[in-house]
Design an enzyme around this catalytic site. Structure first.
Site, PDB file in Angstrom:
ATOM      1  CE1 TYR A  87       4.136  21.742 -24.395  1.00  0.00           C
ATOM      2  CE2 TYR A  87       4.542  23.843 -25.466  1.00  0.00           C
ATOM      3  CZ  TYR A  87       4.920  22.855 -24.581  1.00  0.00           C
ATOM      4  OH  TYR A  87       6.087  22.999 -23.872  1.00  0.00           O
ATOM      5  CD  GLU A 103       5.161  21.102 -20.938  1.00  0.00           C
ATOM      6  OE1 GLU A 103       6.114  21.207 -21.710  1.00  0.00           O
ATOM      7  OE2 GLU A 103       4.923  20.077 -20.289  1.00  0.00           O
TER       8      GLU A 103
END
Ligand code: GDP
Ligand code: MN
Length: 348
Positions: A101, A189
């Site tokens: 991530y 993101e």
């Protein structure tokens, strides 16, 4: 503005981040054609500005035309979290070795950019952040400083990543940082940011949000300003009010954003939940008021409406007229509670 996944990936690719091969498609015919071009297996991904698609079945690996047609049947023109699915990204299916991530957002406390990395990305990142926050690497980025790749490499070297992975993550972090700053983003993101079997790094999914106060200076986004496809929001736009649909059962109309949020707070303080945010701005007319009431009271789940008005530049007499008209037009009877203070209060 939230970019759709494929729009966001286009932006990441321009800033040098590798993305899988994919074709966005807008009709069932285009979806099938794209699948044939990708030359199976492919991943079909509904394109809506909302997360959690994977868990709901909106991201699916398909191997045959039948499976593509079944996916179209399930999703095309259907609703997901308040958005109608009209576009599907047909992407090559890749072999994932590890999911990580990586994101940059704005820390609301400091106003600084916040880079976050987690070596365990994927669909459960929120749970990881909650249960095992120590796994989440955070780095605040000072807006007055120019960061280089080595800054990211030094910071990330605290993690126990293999050297080759560290270099790749740091490179990607630097590219994401450039993309964030160069485009005035407020969120970038990549989840998951994956390593393939051959150790190449790839952005498999992304969520990009622009800062709409700065959007005028980025011509790149002109073509992306899309039509609103939530029918309630479209109607609000037509009426000329700012509106956000929520999932409670008390309707809210207020004559300012602060007042509207305050009213929502009072509603939740009393143990209820607002069904919307609506602020009229300074241009109240009786028609605007009457139409706003129809809009917030329409959904079956709404049990009552609270109207909270402050008459500064707004004429309260017009507002009151509009509310009386609006109440008479309501299809279902329900309590409508009005508080109006300020300019023309006596005349009401
Ligand atoms: P989200 O659920 O809306 O965040 O959608 P994502 O694009 O992140 O996809 C959800 C999950 O689907 C990912 O975390 C992957 O595990 C899986 N996935 C997506 N694309 C592929 C792919 O090409 N190959 C494989 N094996 N899994 C994929
Ligand atoms: Mn994702």
């Amino acid at each position: 503005m939230n970019l759709l996944e494929y729009e966001g990936k286009g932006l990441l690719a321009e800033w040098g981040i590798a993305i899988p091969r994919g074709i966005p498609a807008k009709s069932p015919k285009e979806i099938v054609e794209a699948f044939e071009k990708i030359n199976s297996p492919a991943v079909l991904k509904i394109q809506v500005p909302a997360g959690g698609r994977g868990k709901a079945g909106g991201v699916k690996i398909v191997k045959s035309r039948n499976e593509v047609e079944a996916f179209i049947e399930t999703w095309y023109r259907k609703e997901f979290k308040g958005h109608i699915v009209t576009e599907i990204l047909v992407q090559e299916c890749v072999d994932i070795n590890t999911e990580t991530y990586l994101s940059i957002s704005i820390n609301p406390r400091s106003g600084h950019m916040l880079l976050m990395f987690c070596s365990e990305g994927g669909m459960d990142i929120e749970e990881i952040a909650e249960d095992r926050p120590e796994l989440l690497f955070k780095m605040e980025l000072n807006p007055g400083q120019e960061y280089r790749e080595f800054h990211f490499r030094i910071a990330l070297s605290k993690l126990k990543l293999e050297n080759s992975k560290l270099i790749q993550v740091a490179k990607t972090a630097y590219k994401l940082y450039r993309c964030f700053v160069d485009n005035d983003l407020c969120l970038a993101e990549i989840n998951p940011l994956i390593f393939l079997e051959n150790e190449d790094i790839l952005a498999l999914d992304c969520k990009i949000e622009t800062d709409d106060s700065a959007i005028f200076r980025n011509k790149r986004f002109d073509s992306l300003k899309r039509e609103i496809n939530d029918e309630y929001e479209r109607e609000a736009d037509e009426i000329g009010v700012t509106y956000v649909r929520l999932d409670g059962n008390i309707g809210v109309i207020a004559s300012g954003a602060g007042l509207s949020m305050n009213t929502m707070d009072l509603i939740s303080h009393a143990g209820y939940k607002a069904s919307n945010f609506l602020e009229t701005g300074g241009g109240i007319t009786s028609t605007l008021m009457s139409r706003s009431l129809q809009l917030v009271a329409r959904s079956e789940s709404v049990k009552a409406v609270i109207v909270n008005l402050y008459g500064g530049v707004n004429p309260l007499v017009e507002a009151a007229k509009g509310l009386v008209d609006g109440v008479n037009l309501l299809e279902r009877k329900m309590p409508v509670i009005v508080k109006a203070l300020g300019n023309q209060q006596q005349e009401c």
